[in-house]
Enzyme design. Structure first.
Site, short mmCIF file in Angstrom:
data_model
loop_
_atom_site.label_atom_id
_atom_site.label_comp_id
_atom_site.label_asym_id
_atom_site.label_seq_id
_atom_site.Cartn_x
_atom_site.Cartn_y
_atom_site.Cartn_z
N ASP A 126 -4.43 1.35 3.74
CA ASP A 126 -5.15 0.26 4.41
C ASP A 126 -5.00 0.42 5.92
O ASP A 126 -3.92 0.79 6.42
CB ASP A 126 -4.63 -1.10 3.96
N ASP A 178 -1.41 -2.47 -4.55
CA ASP A 178 -2.45 -2.92 -3.63
C ASP A 178 -3.31 -1.72 -3.25
O ASP A 178 -3.89 -1.07 -4.10
CB ASP A 178 -1.81 -3.61 -2.42
N ARG A 238 -13.78 0.22 -2.54
CA ARG A 238 -13.14 0.35 -1.23
C ARG A 238 -12.80 1.80 -0.90
O ARG A 238 -11.65 2.17 -0.74
CB ARG A 238 -11.88 -0.52 -1.14
N ASP A 253 0.85 -1.18 0.00
CA ASP A 253 0.00 0.00 0.00
C ASP A 253 0.90 1.24 0.00
O ASP A 253 2.08 1.16 0.33
CB ASP A 253 -0.88 0.03 1.25
#
Length: 493
Positions: A296, A292, A348, A246
């Site tokens: 996160d 990714d 997301r 990330d």
């Protein structure tokens, strides 16, 4: 009182209103010593966030390289520290400033072509299935070499951020690129502001043959047992490439404020790396993923505020909670997102498991078309290959996952070819709440409309009420677009 008026009055009456070092208004020329405004989201719930604002002069650094960044963090340790980012810090570079690329990290005998061919569905999937899926644990020297290559790259591009840190971009062009900031358990009190984050590129993504695999008989030849080249599990849909990094990973850390930052894949978006296997393993989602998440938040991370930031041109932006099975996340993952701009992001924004997430005054822009039309998955798959969309397909903005409790208010969703189910998606969750939000120019009861369109049911009883809004009032949805597009992102403090 609007936000600009509030900032002015705050300057005059800072002691009365508690607005000293008012963060998001940019009242002081030296933004490096600004702190999280009082009550500004979940990050302010247990003492606020000061980052390195109390740093002594010896622990204030200006850095413009990976080496300078790493050295400053090591010298300061857990003491309050301010790191001012000047220009571009490339995390995939050596101590002399030379950029490190795939060949610098590769461990023999790995190479992508051999790896791709060795684990191709036509080779790997014909073996007996395990729990109705191909064996997800790849074995053999090429997988071992890939994992060793991953370790080598990770050791270089992942930078651990210690407690009591302020990372502040100077001017409008400060960047941290080609790597990941990692905030682990035990880390608290971190401020990250005014930085462009780009391209945490994984040179060694792994193929997971069992990810999203289904025995779907609408696909000709798809069945659980291998018969021949035209009949067997190799003719079923499924399998995904997965990347490692990330741009920011908040893994167990708490009291974190991310503000006025910009996040993207830079000039190497995953659209440049289309699927490499033939039908039926060539769905849009089977591109070779080299990135990714953008941010996160996982593993009992807690008390996070993300504000005034710009997320763009990426597929999966943000996970809050990374597994349905992590029941220990209950009571954690409390996150506020406000005044952020999501443009051409697929999904997301965030997807939530377990956490209490407050999302308000955010602006979501995207296009839900591209998955194809048809009566079954096979027909939709075939049809989607004709369209070849260049955008990231917006599948859901807010994702209500297992045991999540999203409280959404005064957000604006502009989703071409979409429905309210794309605004707040049912992702195994039970509840979600929205008030005062706008969908494609209309004020709607988004939860009721999403339930109606999807045929699923999200209760509005989320069991909690936000009370941490910071010094500025919630804007009505009609004012969100103008405010967010003018203020969200790096270089706008």
């Amino acid at each position: 009182m609007n936000r600009k008026m509030l900032a002015a009055s705050c300057l005059v009456a800072s002691f009365i209103m508690g607005c000293s070092n008012f963060g998001s208004g940019g009242l002081y020329a030296d933004i490096s010593q600004q702190v999280l405004p009082p009550s500004d989201g979940w990050a302010a719930a247990e003492g606020g966030v000061t980052g390195g604002a109390n740093a002594s002069d010896v622990h204030i650094y200006t850095v413009s390289s990976r080496k300078a960044l790493v050295d400053a963090l090591k010298i300061a340790g857990d003491s309050p520290k301010i790191l001012k980012i000047s220009g571009t810090v490339n995390l995939s570079s050596d101590d002399q400033g030379r950029e490190l690329k795939e060949e610098d990290y590769t461990v023999a005998p790995y190479n992508f072509e051999d790896y791709k061919n060795t684990y191709a569905p036509s080779v790997w999937n014909i073996k007996p299935l395990i729990k109705k899926r191909p064996n997800r644990k790849l074995t053999g020297p090429l997988e071992e070499a890939r994992l060793a290559s991953v370790d080598k790259q990770r050791s270089q591009i992942v930078i651990e951020i210690p407690p009591n840190t302020s990372l502040i971009g100077l001017g409008d062009d400060a960047k941290i690129v080609k790597g990941m900031l990692y905030l682990s358990a035990g880390v608290e009190n971190v401020i990250i502001r005014n930085i462009h984050f780009e391209d945490a590129f994984d040179y060694f993504p792994g193929w997971d043959p069992g990810d999203s695999f289904k025995i779907d008989t609408s696909y000709p030849g798809c069945q659980a047992e291998y018969v021949n080249a035209n009949v067997g599990p190799q003719k079923c849909r499924g399998g995904r490439w997965n990347a490692e990094y990330d741009l920011i990973s908040i893994s167990g850390a708490k009291r974190i404020w991310v503000d006025h930052c910009t996040f993207s894949d830079g000039d190497r978006p995953d659209a440049l790396f289309p699927p490499v296997y033939p039908f039926p393993q060539n769905e849009i989602t089977q591109k070779v993923q080299h990135h990714d998440g953008l941010i996160d938040i996982t593993n009992q991370a807690d008390l996070v505020t993300i504000s005034n930031s710009y997320f763009h041109d990426h597929d999966k932006a943000m996970l809050i909670g990374n597994s349905d099975k992590k029941t220990k996340d209950t009571g954690y993952l409390r996150v506020t997102l406000h005044s952020n701009y999501f443009s051409n992001v697929g999904q997301r924004m965030p997807r939530v498991r377990y956490g209490q997430v407050h999302s308000y005054n955010n602006y979501f822009v995207g296009d839900a078309s591209g998955d194809g039309q048809g009566d079954n998955n096979y027909e939709r798959h075939v049809d989607s290959l004709k369209d070849k969309p260049t955008h990231n397909i917006l599948r859901q903005a807010l994702g209500a996952g297992k045991h999540s409790a999203i409280f959404s208010e005064a957000n604006v969703f502009e989703i071409a070819n979409g429905t309210p189910a794309n605004a707040i998606g049912h992702m195994k969750g039970d509840v979600a709440f929205d008030r005062g939000s706008m969908f494609n120019g209309e004020m709607l009861d988004i939860i009721e409309e999403a339930n109606r369109v999807s045929g699923k049911s999200l209760s509005k009883d989320v069991g909690w009420q936000p009370n941490l809004y910071g010094p500025a009032p919630v804007l009505p949805a009609s004012e969100v677009i103008e405010y967010v597009t003018a203020n969200a992102g790096a270089g706008k403090l």
